[in-house]
Scaffold this motif. Sequence first.
Motif, PDB file in Angstrom:
ATOM      1  N   THR A 148      34.183  42.372  33.165  1.00  8.36           N
ATOM      2  CA  THR A 148      33.058  42.733  34.215  1.00  8.36           C
ATOM      3  C   THR A 148      33.567  42.253  35.603  1.00  8.36           C
ATOM      4  N   SER A 149      33.303  43.112  36.627  1.00 11.78           N
ATOM      5  CA  SER A 149      33.631  42.719  37.963  1.00 11.78           C
ATOM      6  C   SER A 149      33.017  43.507  38.990  1.00 11.78           C
ATOM      7  N   ARG A 150      32.633  42.917  40.173  1.00 15.84           N
ATOM      8  CA  ARG A 150      32.301  43.977  41.390  1.00 15.84           C
ATOM      9  C   ARG A 150      33.197  44.712  41.696  1.00 15.84           C
ATOM     10  N   GLU A 151      34.558  44.449  41.240  1.00 18.57           N
ATOM     11  CA  GLU A 151      35.574  45.693  41.803  1.00 18.57           C
ATOM     12  C   GLU A 151      36.798  45.760  40.733  1.00 18.57           C
ATOM     13  N   PRO A 152      37.349  46.829  40.429  1.00 21.05           N
ATOM     14  CA  PRO A 152      38.282  46.960  39.805  1.00 21.05           C
ATOM     15  C   PRO A 152      39.574  46.089  39.864  1.00 21.05           C
ATOM     16  N   LEU A 153      40.095  45.855  38.701  1.00 19.68           N
ATOM     17  CA  LEU A 153      41.309  44.893  38.466  1.00 19.68           C
ATOM     18  C   LEU A 153      42.505  45.893  39.274  1.00 19.68           C
ATOM     19  N   ARG A 154      42.506  46.950  39.330  1.00 26.09           N
ATOM     20  CA  ARG A 154      43.540  47.933  39.800  1.00 26.09           C
ATOM     21  C   ARG A 154      44.987  47.580  39.249  1.00 26.09           C
ATOM     22  N   ILE A 155      45.118  47.678  37.839  1.00 28.12           N
ATOM     23  CA  ILE A 155      46.266  47.635  37.211  1.00 28.12           C
ATOM     24  C   ILE A 155      46.554  48.994  36.467  1.00 28.12           C
TER      25      ILE A 155
END
Length: 786
Positions: A148-155
């Motif tokens: 869970t995060s306010r932004e993606p991990l982008r991997i």
Amino acid sequence: MSTATDTGPETSQLPVEVTSFVGRRAERTDIRELLASSRLVTLTGFGGIGKTRLALKVASEVRRAFKDGVVFVPLASLSEPELLANTIAASLGLEGRSTRAAAAVTVEYLKDRAVLLLLDNCEHVVDAVAILADTLLRTCPDLRILATSREPLRIQGEAVHAVQPLSAPRRGDAAPLQQYEAVELFLERARALVPDIEVTPENREAIATIVTRLEGIPLAIELAAGRLRAMTPQEMERDLTERWELVSRGSRTAPQRQRTMAACIEWSFDLCTPTERDLWARLSVFADGFGIDAAREVCSPIDEPFDDVLLDLVDKSLVIPIAGSARTTFRMLPPIRHRGRTHLGEHGELDDLRRRHRDWYTSYARKVAAEWPSSAQVAHLERLRRERPNLTAAIEFCTATPGEAQPGLEIGACLLEYGEADGVYRDSRIWFDRLFAIDPDRTEVRARALRAAAWFAAMQGDLDRAGSLLEEGRSIAQEFGGHTDVLLTQATAFVAMFAGDTESAGRLFDDSIVGFQKYDDLGQEAHTLALSALNHVIRGDLTAAIAAHDRCVAITEPAGELWYRSYSLWIIGMALVVAGRTDEGKAAQRESLQMKRSTRDNLGIGTSVEAVAYSCAESEPARAAELLGAAAAIWSRIETSTAALPGLHALHVRCESTVRAQLEPAAFDEAFERGRSLSPDAAIDLALEESTSRTLRKAPGAPRRTTRRSSTSGELTPRERQIAELVATGATNKDIASTLVISKRTAETHVEHILTKLGFTNRGQISAWVTEQSESAGAKGSTGTR
């Protein structure tokens, strides 16, 4: 010394839920499906949206699929990214087991295990999480991660699910409130304090307003429910504002950043770079949603590439993207927008940004007026509906700021057709009156605005006010002459028609047509021809009406225009039915209604649905009553009716009398109320059916014909048959929504209706039924050719 390969402790202990989990059934299904196909799933969304609760719920539902357990790793209190691996190792029970680096120990432990790792609240250490998650996934083949995060991990390999607010009622929604998740949560939490609270006629509107204003955000709703120990829902609704003061007191045991909405927002603000904060603040000038073209124009320049910074705000869940049929729009939740406005005010930039915002929408209104009679019309209508809060904000700025009234008048004047299509007569008249009062300058813009205001007054039957507005408008227009004078002549004809002076209206419409030809204004020429056709119908001159209609179609069809053309088809279809040329009239009405699906204008749907009722009053009285009810619901919504135009209202009265003469009073009332409950889309579906076997529409006592549910498609509307065929191809509700450009919820509702009508319990039965129908139709076709 133990090694890292020792069996660790029980790793499936998730935090115990101390309150019940409410709703999100469809989202939970979507996330489970993502976890089945992707090894990394990240739930994104603004603080308070419910990411953690949703992730925990899904983890508990899938835990049996992971033989080595589910591991919850809370990262909210982690302040040093370098300690991430140690935190995960500690959650796995590996802390202190080795002198090696925590990351290496974690990899060795997980590489042969089937574990679901739930990494909660990653946003403030997102770079470190991305690096470690990538390492773990590449070296541990049976590991899956739910973050869970306010932004993606982008991997690579990441599947992102944007967590949505809970479903909430829209303004004026008459459906049971308990079906909405936001209401269900509000009541569930409220009962901990007020055990006997229920939705009642007295508090219904207040509860609906509260959860709608709180945007369906779980944290805000839970905080608001906590106030019910001291006030009623009605008192809360009166005191609740966009700043959400009433949700300022949260749980003492929650993390500091989650105790109040303000703390959540400040947490996000602190995580942003200075450039991101600047753009956040500038975007807050938009009232409720914006296109990227408007944002670039109003908010630039900034210190970094605009699109990149906007996407950073999207990644941080501060800006929400909303996919549309042609373009993506963006919006901010009200408390985030308020924080940005505060920043603008503190730096003395608010007035300048509001003026730039107003200027962009003034320019857009001019563009709409110029491109209205073209294939761009439908796209403009769709956008104007989304942008209505921004248009209101732009005009509001004009009324509140000295010397700024003229652009507001111009916006209103340019958007007459949009106002007519969506039935925003009352609101438009209020804004016009305010603007007229603060700026009396006799300008061409004022004359054109007076035209629009008089038009709307006539639509609402306020002919005295329409006359006074016209008198002033014509006196100004005569000073300037030219195109503006022709526009006021057209408006005078329109008001005369509504006043019953069809002879004067006909003469003035003819003058207007000649004038618009002189100034090469094809759009207003077509508009006037359609109105002239209506005036001829009221006068009983079908030949002249058909001639005006043909000329209107000759202009609009090559241009790809739909709105004027659909009205002209409605008018001529109605006239043909009245003249006894029923088949031709019905064909014209069907064509008009198909166009209404695209333009979706409330006024046009109402008039066309009524016209179909006129055509079937004698042959299908119950259906006609239902259609009259559907039209009445639309008239109520836009605050007008056929009574505003006496010549047209006579047809309504005749239709209703014919229907009532054939039905018992109770049967008429039942059918009428059934129609009143229909949405505009459902009203179109009903109107487009040429015949029906629905026993609900038969009068009491009429013989009922029994049909085997799975043997005929007659009970389905055309839209439902279309959706059934998509289901047969294997399309999901999401696929159907994307294909037909409708919401996923609407697609789900249609599928449920299909299952109910056909007596089925699953989608596989729908697929088999479609195949059966297709084979049956093919067999009939083959037989017919032998």
